[in-house]
Write an enzyme that holds these catalytic residues in place. Structure first.
Site, mmCIF file in Angstrom:
data_model
loop_
_atom_site.group_PDB
_atom_site.id
_atom_site.type_symbol
_atom_site.label_atom_id
_atom_site.label_comp_id
_atom_site.label_asym_id
_atom_site.label_seq_id
_atom_site.Cartn_x
_atom_site.Cartn_y
_atom_site.Cartn_z
ATOM 1 N N HIS B 200 0.815 -1.226 0.000
ATOM 2 C CA HIS B 200 0.000 0.000 0.000
ATOM 3 C C HIS B 200 0.845 1.273 0.000
ATOM 4 C CE1 HIS B 200 0.160 1.454 4.291
ATOM 5 N NE2 HIS B 200 0.602 0.230 4.468
ATOM 6 N N THR B 236 -3.536 -19.454 3.875
ATOM 7 C CA THR B 236 -3.994 -19.337 2.499
ATOM 8 C C THR B 236 -3.598 -17.978 1.944
ATOM 9 O OG1 THR B 236 -5.815 -20.845 2.916
ATOM 10 C CG2 THR B 236 -6.054 -19.352 1.038
ATOM 11 N N CYS B 330 1.627 5.953 12.402
ATOM 12 C CA CYS B 330 1.540 5.010 13.504
ATOM 13 C C CYS B 330 1.688 5.696 14.854
ATOM 14 C CB CYS B 330 2.610 3.941 13.365
ATOM 15 S SG CYS B 330 2.796 3.392 11.683
#
Lengths: 402, 401
Positions: B200, B236, B330
């Site tokens: 991203h 997965t 953050c």
């Protein structure tokens, strides 16, 4: 007297314009007053609402928006980090969940929302003070310090910076302008939730720029408004304990904060006779009866804490009652001053949940008043605030010294 | 809206999103399956792996997809610490790393007995190579230095660090979350053993990242379970995310030169205008106008505005629909002064007045003009209400800039 005049006559307070204070017309709950709206639209005022994520401040934001203000939601981040997980679990007023709740409410209301950081000032003005007072054998009220220095001084400054005209809170109290031109906080219509005691230290400038939109409502009414408005916090529980000590264990907090284990010492009588050992003075407060573990045959209480000798003084019922006290760190709200030597009659509270006792307050020093009660009051506690009222509004206050 | 927070995250490129879409509701097969739609998923993951590997010049079986950059950082550090524990417990890093590195190091130190050396940086944020080499001990197992800093845009001398690490037989990991797709990187030329990146940050989707692990580096699985990612990262595959990562990596590689040129030009324009039009400012991080200074990411601008509370500046920019940041996204929750700004020697008050503006290939000069205008007005207003600024004007307080 003012109480009896009714509200409408006192609506000179600029800060109350737009505040929904017309009691008695219940259908108005959560609805708009058309005149007020029009007034506000022409010169739409901006208000920053301090949002804790709880039902009170969320409803305050909702009411102000309904009244036509440009509302900005702000959560003050004052205490987090180490205790983050604990705060989250407790759901107290300043943890992550509080921020998320407030954000959701802002989203529902469609208002801009920000988190502002006040950790520095909170540490200095609230926690450091809290700890220092306990170590000095007094029992502080951190909410008073937080209101004065963090919620008002710092939030107001920031809010004015970003272009706001007012700040607003979810306090159950009302701000009024008195006949003498001074702003004062009046007790809420619902005495059960009156929060004026912890607000006595606000300055005139602060009061002139503060709105308290839920001061005219009772808690059930506020919950009802919140529910009708679809606020996701309508049924949230109230926070009870001091926000930075969610488990209520002040002594453990102070030991963590200072990194010091407080030494044990002696329980003594007024005359110095040793009765037993105590766990460290920070575990005790004046009037305390529980947890003393003293086999005395009669009910005994803490009557004094002596930090210099590390002693906790124990007495009987009659020893915890006094009829006079001295206070300093004076501030005045509804009255401009109390001239030296003069004394006036008020109703005074010596702690948050005290119902109030009639008294004479006399100015006895540059920064000292002496308060003489009409009947003895129980457990006068140094460090707590003395707040005296007249006609339901806060006249002034100070910190109890002895 | 003017979006100038591309270091926090970027807009997913619509072409990238379009490539991802079929892997939600059409080709939704699990890549481990044997049937047709599973094969399509598997082929797409493989293609994404090849595209990604191509950008940094490695083999495709050296790319391991993760859920984010932080996972890649955690994996690199924790797994290296375990795999090389016989050699030692010493890790070298810097004081200006992303929290994903710093907090992982702190965890290893506190819970696992690691010894951590955190290197100082100079006032531009650059690591001193001599200090780095001197910090290496016989029991040093890993050096982890970020390629580029997320707050002040400093590009570290990665090639030289990699060269030292190789010469001294120490593993070298770099957190390239801010650099991958923004500047050219080749793991062989730069002597990198492990590299973390996140989709991203280069116009890919959120929720996809990767760790490059050089063949021969013996770190094991971090997420235990199935045999995905060559038995090294169970779970997965996030097929749409991985497809998006691959597509974004390919596009970043193709457009890199043009994008860097454009961003560099706009960056220097923005820096020049703020410097010329707003008094009492300090550029944090390397100065592009200073030939001797360190290198700076093409898209990063970071200024401290003296006598101004960065938080108020940010809010007022937001009110004008300008998205900026005070530092790393953050840390904006905590808002204690940035550890990066502290490490480059800023006072608390200058650190509190910091504003980060990070550009993208889509940023225009007009947007920057509007932004400079806004900053000028807001800073003037905030200073007008600042007692410190008044004291400065009266000559009772000295300027730090």
């Amino acid at each position: 007297m003012l109480e009896r005049q009714g509200f409408h006559r006192d609506l000179t307070c600029e800060s109350c314009v737009g505040s929904n204070r017309h009691r008695g017309s219940e259908q108005r709950i959560g609805t708009k007053n058309e005149n007020e709206i029009r007034e506000n639209m022409s010169d739409r005022k901006t208000v920053v609402v301090g949002m804790s994520g709880g039902v009170d401040s969320s409803t305050a934001a909702y009411l102000l928006k309904e009244q036509g203000y440009h509302v900005i939601g702000v959560t003050m981040q004052i205490w987090q980090e180490e205790n983050e997980c604990q705060m989250q679990a407790e759901g107290g007023c300043c943890g992550i969940s509080a921020v998320e709740d407030a954000r959701r409410v802002a989203e529902v209301l469609g208002i801009p929302y920000y988190v502002m950081n006040f950790k520095d000032v909170f540490q200095k003005k609230v926690i450091d003070y809290f700890t220092a007072e306990y170590l000095a054998g007094r029992t502080p009220n951190p909410c008073i310090a937080c209101n004065r220095y963090v919620k008002w001084e710092s939030l107001l400054k920031r809010s004015l910076e970003i272009g706001a005209d007012y700040i607003a809170t979810g306090h159950y109290a009302r701000i009024r302008r008195l006949e003498n031109g001074r702003y004062a906080i009046a007790t809420s219509v619902t005495a059960a939730k009156d929060q004026t005691y912890a607000l006595y230290g606000l300055t005139q400038e602060q009061l002139s720029r503060t709105l308290m939109p839920i001061g005219d409502y009772s808690k059930p009414e506020v919950r009802e408004i919140a529910e009708r408005a679809g606020l996701p916090v309508a049924h949230k529980h109230d926070s009870q304990e001091i926000c930075f000590v969610p488990d209520g264990d002040y002594a453990a907090f102070i030991e963590r904060d200072t990194g010091r284990k407080m030494p044990e010492g002696n329980f003594v009588t007024k005359d110095g006779k040793i009765l037993g050992r105590h766990r460290g003075i920070i575990h005790y407060t004046i009037g305390q009866r529980r947890g003393l573990d003293l086999p005395m045959g009669e009910r005994v209480f803490v009557t004094e804490i002596r930090p210099e000798t590390n002693e906790v003084v124990i007495g009987t019922g009659s020893d915890v009652f006094t009829d006079t006290l001295k206070a300093d760190h004076l501030t005045f709200m509804g009255i401009e001053d109390l001239p030296m030597g003069e004394e006036e009659h008020f109703l005074a509270k010596i702690r948050y949940n005290h119902r109030g006792t009639g008294c004479l307050v006399k100015r006895t020093g540059e920064d000292e008043i002496t308060c003489t009660f009409e009947e003895p009051v129980r457990a006068v506690t140094p460090g707590q605030a003395l707040v005296y009222y007249r006609d339901g509004y806060v006249a002034g206050g100070g910190i109890i010294r002895e | 809206m003017i979006y100038l927070d591309n270091a926090a995250t970027t807009r997913t490129d619509p072409e990238v999103a379009a490539e991802m879409l079929p892997f939600f509701s059409e080709n939704y097969g699990n890549p481990s399956g044997i049937y047709g739609i599973a094969q399509k998923s598997r082929a797409a993951v493989t293609a994404a792996r090849e595209k990604t590997a191509h950008v940094i010049g490695c083999r495709s079986d050296e790319i391991y997809f993760t859920s984010c950059g932080s996972e890649a950082d955690n994996w690199a550090l924790k797994a290296a610490f375990e795999a090389y524990s016989e050699k030692g417990k010493h890790i070298i890093t810097t004081k200006i790393e992303h929290p994903a590195i710093l907090n992982t190091c702190e965890y290893l130190e506190r819970e696992r007995g690691a010894e951590i050396t955190r290197l100082d940086v100079d006032e531009d944020g650059v690591v001193d190579l001599r200090e780095l080499e001197a910090a290496i001990r016989p029991d040093t197992i890993l050096i982890s230095v970020m390629t580029a800093n997320n707050e002040i845009g400093t590009i570290e001398p990665i090639r030289e660090i990699g060269e030292i690490a190789r010469r001294r037989g120490v593993l070298f990991h770099t957190d390239a979350v801010q650099a991958f797709g923004q500047i050219p990187m080749n793991v062989d030329e730069l002597n990198i053993d492990m590299l973390s990146a996140s989709a991203h940050k280069f116009n890919g989707p959120k929720g996809a990242g990767f760790l490059y692990i050089r063949k021969g580096v013996g770190i094991r699985s971090f997420l235990h379970g199935g045999a995905q990612e060559h038995n090294r990262r169970a779970g997965t595959e996030n097929v749409p995310g991985i497809v998006g990562l691959g597509a974004a990596a390919k596009k970043a590689e193709e457009t890199l030169v043009r994008k860097m040129e454009k961003e560099t030009r706009l960056r220097d324009y923005l820096i020049r205008r703020i410097r010329e039009e707003v008094p009492n400012v300090k550029l944090n991080g390397p100065d592009p106008a200073d030939a001797k200074g360190g290198e700076r990411l093409p898209n990063n601008v970071n200024f401290s505005f003296e006598f101004v509370e960065g938080e108020s500046l940010l809010i007022m920019l937001d009110m004008r629909q300008i998205c900026a940041s005070s530092g790393s996204a953050c840390s904006s929750g905590s808002l204690s002064p940035s550890h990066v700004l502290k490490a480059i020697g800023l006072s608390d008050s200058l650190a509190h007045g910091a504003l980060r503006l990070t550009l993208s290939a889509e940023t225009t000069a007009e947007e920057l003009d509007t932004t400079v205008e806004a900053i000028r007005e807001i800073v003037e207003r905030l200073r007008g209400m600042s007692p410190k600024y008044e004291a400065y004007r009266n000559g009772t307080l000295e300027s730090e800039t």
